[in-house]
Each structure stands twice: as C-alpha cells, then as structure tokens.
Design an enzyme around this catalytic site. Structure first.
Site, mmCIF file in Angstrom:
data_model
loop_
_atom_site.group_PDB
_atom_site.id
_atom_site.type_symbol
_atom_site.label_atom_id
_atom_site.label_comp_id
_atom_site.label_asym_id
_atom_site.label_seq_id
_atom_site.Cartn_x
_atom_site.Cartn_y
_atom_site.Cartn_z
ATOM 1 N N LYS A 9 -12.547 -8.931 3.299
ATOM 2 C CA LYS A 9 -12.082 -8.802 4.388
ATOM 3 C C LYS A 9 -13.578 -8.481 5.389
ATOM 4 C CE LYS A 9 -7.479 -7.530 4.652
ATOM 5 N NZ LYS A 9 -6.186 -6.477 5.709
ATOM 6 N N TYR A 49 -1.663 -15.278 6.989
ATOM 7 C CA TYR A 49 -0.461 -14.013 7.127
ATOM 8 C C TYR A 49 0.754 -14.515 8.471
ATOM 9 C CZ TYR A 49 -3.987 -10.777 5.771
ATOM 10 O OH TYR A 49 -4.708 -10.025 5.207
ATOM 11 N N ASN A 112 -9.566 -2.847 6.457
ATOM 12 C CA ASN A 112 -9.220 -1.898 5.484
ATOM 13 C C ASN A 112 -9.693 -2.657 4.570
ATOM 14 O OD1 ASN A 112 -7.451 -4.126 5.310
ATOM 15 N ND2 ASN A 112 -5.275 -3.354 5.367
ATOM 16 N N HIS A 115 -7.908 -7.115 0.903
ATOM 17 C CA HIS A 115 -5.811 -7.646 0.958
ATOM 18 C C HIS A 115 -5.345 -7.712 -1.069
ATOM 19 C CE1 HIS A 115 -2.308 -10.007 1.953
ATOM 20 N NE2 HIS A 115 -2.831 -10.319 0.763
ATOM 21 N N GLU A 126 0.236 -17.011 -2.611
ATOM 22 C CA GLU A 126 -1.597 -16.610 -2.239
ATOM 23 C C GLU A 126 -2.896 -17.159 -2.411
ATOM 24 O OE1 GLU A 126 -0.025 -12.838 0.568
ATOM 25 O OE2 GLU A 126 -1.206 -12.976 -1.239
HETATM 26 P P1 CMP Z 1 -3.105 -6.671 4.362
HETATM 27 O O1 CMP Z 1 -3.022 -5.619 3.231
HETATM 28 O O2 CMP Z 1 -4.106 -7.512 4.134
HETATM 29 O O3 CMP Z 1 -1.949 -7.452 4.924
HETATM 30 C C1 CMP Z 1 -1.254 -7.231 6.362
HETATM 31 C C2 CMP Z 1 -2.935 -6.683 7.440
HETATM 32 O O4 CMP Z 1 -2.210 -6.475 8.877
HETATM 33 C C3 CMP Z 1 -3.476 -5.337 6.345
HETATM 34 O O5 CMP Z 1 -3.950 -5.891 5.275
HETATM 35 C C4 CMP Z 1 -4.056 -5.047 8.273
HETATM 36 O O6 CMP Z 1 -4.936 -5.426 8.135
HETATM 37 C C5 CMP Z 1 -3.029 -5.081 9.080
HETATM 38 N N1 CMP Z 1 -2.248 -4.104 9.533
HETATM 39 C C6 CMP Z 1 -1.107 -3.326 8.819
HETATM 40 N N2 CMP Z 1 -0.656 -2.977 9.741
HETATM 41 C C7 CMP Z 1 -0.781 -3.087 10.860
HETATM 42 C C8 CMP Z 1 -1.599 -2.644 12.255
HETATM 43 N N3 CMP Z 1 -0.269 -1.490 11.818
HETATM 44 N N4 CMP Z 1 -2.345 -2.654 12.820
HETATM 45 C C9 CMP Z 1 -3.436 -3.695 13.113
HETATM 46 N N5 CMP Z 1 -3.150 -3.826 11.719
HETATM 47 C C10 CMP Z 1 -2.353 -3.554 10.935
#
Ligand code: CMP
Length: 131
Positions: A9, A49, A112, A115, A126
């Site tokens: 990311k 998403y 984070n 993904h 995906e």
């Molecule tokens: P990902 O695994 O890419 O799937 C959905 C994404 O939404 C997740 O990683 C995070 O980057 C984001 N995400 C999930 N929960 C939250 C949250 N509570 N607040 C902000 N971002 C979130």
C-alpha cells in the site's frame, strides 16, 4: 497451488519498503506470478473496496489508497490465502505479531502496509480486478 492478491500500500511504498516486502514474500516460499506498480484512481479504490462502502472508514480508506502508488502482486503458494494472511499479521499494525509484515512496515489500522485476499473466492475476484 493456490493464488492470492497482495498489495503493497501507499504508506509502505512511500517509505521505500517495497523491495524489503518483496524479499520477505519470496523468502517465505511465495512465487510472484504477476506484478505491477500503479497509482490507484478513486474509481479503482472505490471498486476494489466496494464491500466496505458502508463502513465509517470508507472515505479515509479511498483517500489513503489513492494518495500514492501501490504495488499489486498475484502470489502463488500452497494455501496462498491463509499463508499470506499469516505473514502479514493482524490488520491493525499496532496489534500485529512481531516479525510480521504489518508489524515491521505498517503504522496502525488504516496505514497497515499491505492487503491480502480473505478467501479463495475473493482472491479470484481481486486478481481479475487488477490483472
Ligand atoms: P485491508 O486488509 O486492505 O482491508 C480493508 C482495509 O480497510 C484494511 O486493510 C485497512 O487498511 C482499512 N481499515 C480496516 N478497519 C479500519 C478502521 N477501523 N479504520 C480505518 N481503516 C480501516
């Protein structure tokens, strides 16, 4: 052999962690079958998403994913979905197990680093979204 979709990311790309993460992936027995670096458009981020469109963090998520480049990879390994999720660690980088990719390269639950698909069915969807 199974496939999963992995994304490095914008936060990790901006920090220059792409090659370190690719190395972690290959050192853990994954084959990178296809890969490309893109700067996601708002439409792509919203489409990818879509399952989160009603969540309170959706706007923030789209803004983050369009803020800089991402590196998209199709990975191959036995049990690729669960193996990649284990290597990434928990969604929230502050809670991810030490040594996992999200612990090493991520910041929090939003930024984070990576993904991964959450099921074989979603992995197929995906992968075909980007390749
Ligand atoms: P990902 O695994 O890419 O799937 C959905 C994404 O939404 C997740 O990683 C995070 O980057 C984001 N995400 C999930 N929960 C939250 C949250 N509570 N607040 C902000 N971002 C979130």
């Amino acid at each position: 052999m199974k496939n999963t979709l992995a994304i490095i990311k914008p936060d990790a790309m901006q920090k220059g962690s792409k090659e370190d993460i690719r190395k972690d992936i290959m050192d853990n027995g994954f084959k990178i079958v296809e890969e490309k670096t893109i700067h996601m458009s708002e439409e792509q981020a919203q489409g990818f998403y879509d399952i989160h469109k009603d969540k309170p963090f959706f706007g923030e998520l789209v803004e983050f994913m369009t803020s800089y480049k991402s590196h998209i990879m199709k990975l191959e390994k036995e049990n690729a979905v669960s193996e990649w999720r284990n290597l990434m660690g928990a969604t929230d980088s502050t809670k991810a197990e030490p040594g996992t990719i999200r612990a090493k390269y991520g910041t929090d639950i939003s930024m984070n680093a990576t993904h991964g698909s959450d099921s074989d069915e979603n992995a197929e969807k995906e992968i075909s979204f980007f390749f």
